[in-house]
Design a protein around this motif. Structure first.
Motif, short mmCIF file in Angstrom:
data_model
loop_
_atom_site.label_atom_id
_atom_site.label_comp_id
_atom_site.label_asym_id
_atom_site.label_seq_id
_atom_site.Cartn_x
_atom_site.Cartn_y
_atom_site.Cartn_z
N ALA A 26 46.53 42.74 1.35
CA ALA A 26 45.87 41.86 0.48
C ALA A 26 46.43 40.27 0.71
N LYS A 73 45.45 37.99 -1.42
CA LYS A 73 44.45 37.15 -2.83
C LYS A 73 45.64 37.06 -3.69
N TYR A 74 46.52 38.21 -4.04
CA TYR A 74 47.75 37.76 -4.95
C TYR A 74 48.94 36.93 -4.66
N ASN A 122 40.65 37.13 1.02
CA ASN A 122 39.01 36.84 0.50
C ASN A 122 38.81 35.29 0.88
N ILE A 140 39.13 39.25 5.05
CA ILE A 140 39.00 40.56 4.33
C ILE A 140 37.83 39.94 3.60
N MET A 165 34.30 49.04 8.58
CA MET A 165 35.08 48.48 7.30
C MET A 165 34.00 49.29 6.01
N MET A 217 34.97 50.26 1.69
CA MET A 217 35.00 50.34 0.42
C MET A 217 34.78 51.47 -0.46
N MET A 276 42.93 51.12 -0.08
CA MET A 276 43.11 50.08 -1.17
C MET A 276 44.63 50.92 -1.61
N SER A 277 44.77 50.23 -2.02
CA SER A 277 45.76 50.22 -2.82
C SER A 277 45.94 51.54 -3.50
N ARG A 326 44.26 48.40 3.67
CA ARG A 326 44.04 46.97 3.55
C ARG A 326 44.70 47.14 1.87
N LEU A 327 46.95 46.74 1.76
CA LEU A 327 46.89 46.58 0.59
C LEU A 327 47.37 45.23 -0.14
N GLY A 328 47.40 46.00 -1.79
CA GLY A 328 47.21 44.59 -2.64
C GLY A 328 48.52 45.07 -3.19
N SER A 329 47.71 45.31 -4.20
CA SER A 329 48.64 45.37 -5.44
C SER A 329 49.67 46.58 -5.08
C1 LIG Z 1 41.62 42.10 -2.82
C2 LIG Z 1 41.94 43.59 -1.72
C3 LIG Z 1 42.21 44.45 -1.19
C4 LIG Z 1 43.47 45.05 -1.40
O1 LIG Z 1 43.04 45.59 -3.23
P1 LIG Z 1 44.35 46.72 -3.77
O2 LIG Z 1 43.67 47.63 -4.56
O3 LIG Z 1 45.22 45.55 -4.55
O4 LIG Z 1 45.47 47.73 -2.62
C5 LIG Z 1 41.04 45.70 -0.35
N1 LIG Z 1 40.45 45.00 0.72
C6 LIG Z 1 39.52 43.80 -0.16
C7 LIG Z 1 38.23 43.33 0.68
C8 LIG Z 1 40.11 43.41 -0.96
O5 LIG Z 1 39.83 41.72 -1.47
#
Ligand SMILES: *Cc1c(COP(=O)(O)O)cnc(C)c1O
Length: 213
Positions: free
Chosen positions: A22, A24-25, A45, A67, A146, A148, A187-188, A203-206
């Motif tokens: 992910a 966006k960071y 995003n 995403i 998908m 969340m 996610m994270s 979907r991994l970000g932080s």
């Molecule tokens: C930011 C985001 C993620 C990842 O988020 P983290 O908690 O940082 O891993 C996954 N999916 C979507 C749709 C996001 O906007």
């Protein structure tokens, strides 16, 4: 920036699971660094930001995922620039894909599984009819679901939300004889739980990075 790609992949320990970073960071330069750690699937995003980063990273063979929510009016700009869409949740958008896309687009149907207030995603009980409605749209290639989960430390709540998608997969198989085996969940905060519920795309970000101090 310090990336933990190796540690994360070791914790997942399953080559059948695709990690979508992910992004966006990150700016484009940081994404280039991230690419060099071995991740090649990037999920953005926002439409304009994805297109801008794509231009800056045009020399890399990246697989691009959108995403975030895609407004129908912005769809035209982006639809032929992405490989995966994780957020299909309206007929209007499906029709736009059918109209604008030159090849099939791999799509996940976004399903609202969290009890938190959210306007995005179909309710689980709307998905069967949605699949029937888009059946004739040959550019809309539905590969999975998908979702969340609620942002919480309560593992049971998260598990129950992911189970809604597992149950929906079974219902879709029973009622429509369609195997939707791909699941974009995790996610994270909850990816290890998502793996237990058959996630195939995380979907991994932080969790991927720490800012250098
Ligand atoms: C930011 C985001 C993620 C990842 O988020 P983290 O908690 O940082 O891993 C996954 N999916 C979507 C749709 C996001 O906007």
């Amino acid at each position: 920036m310090i990336f933990y790609t190796k540690e994360i992949l070791a914790s997942i320990n399953n080559p059948a699971i695709t990690v979508v970073a992910a992004t966006k960071y990150f700016n484009a330069n940081e994404m280039r660094e991230l690419y060099n750690t071995g991740l090649t699937n990037f999920g953005e995003n926002r439409v304009e930001i994805l297109l801008e980063k794509q231009r800056e990273l045009a020399d890399l063979p990246i697989t691009w995922h959108l995403i975030g929510t895609l407004q129908t009016k912005k769809a035209k700009k982006i639809l032929n620039s992405i490989d995966y869409l994780h957020s299909l949740d309206t007929m209007k958008l499906a029709l736009e894909i059918q109209k604008r896309r030159t090849e099939k687009l791999n799509c996940f149907i976004q399903v609202n599984i969290s009890s938190e207030e959210s306007k995005h995603g179909l309710n689980p009980n709307e998905v069967i009819n949605f699949l029937k409605d888009i059946k004739e749209l040959d550019k809309v290639n539905i590969i999975g679901l998908m979702g969340m989960a609620e942002l919480t430390d309560n593992e049971e709540i998260i598990s129950n939300e992911f189970k809604k998608l597992n149950n929906l997969q079974i219902t879709i198989k029973e009622k429509l004889n369609i195997d939707l085996l791909e699941l974009s969940i995790g996610m994270s905060n909850d990816y290890l739980i998502a793996i237990k519920h058959n996630a195939t795309y995380l979907r991994l970000g932080s969790v991927l990075f720490k800012k250098e101090v």
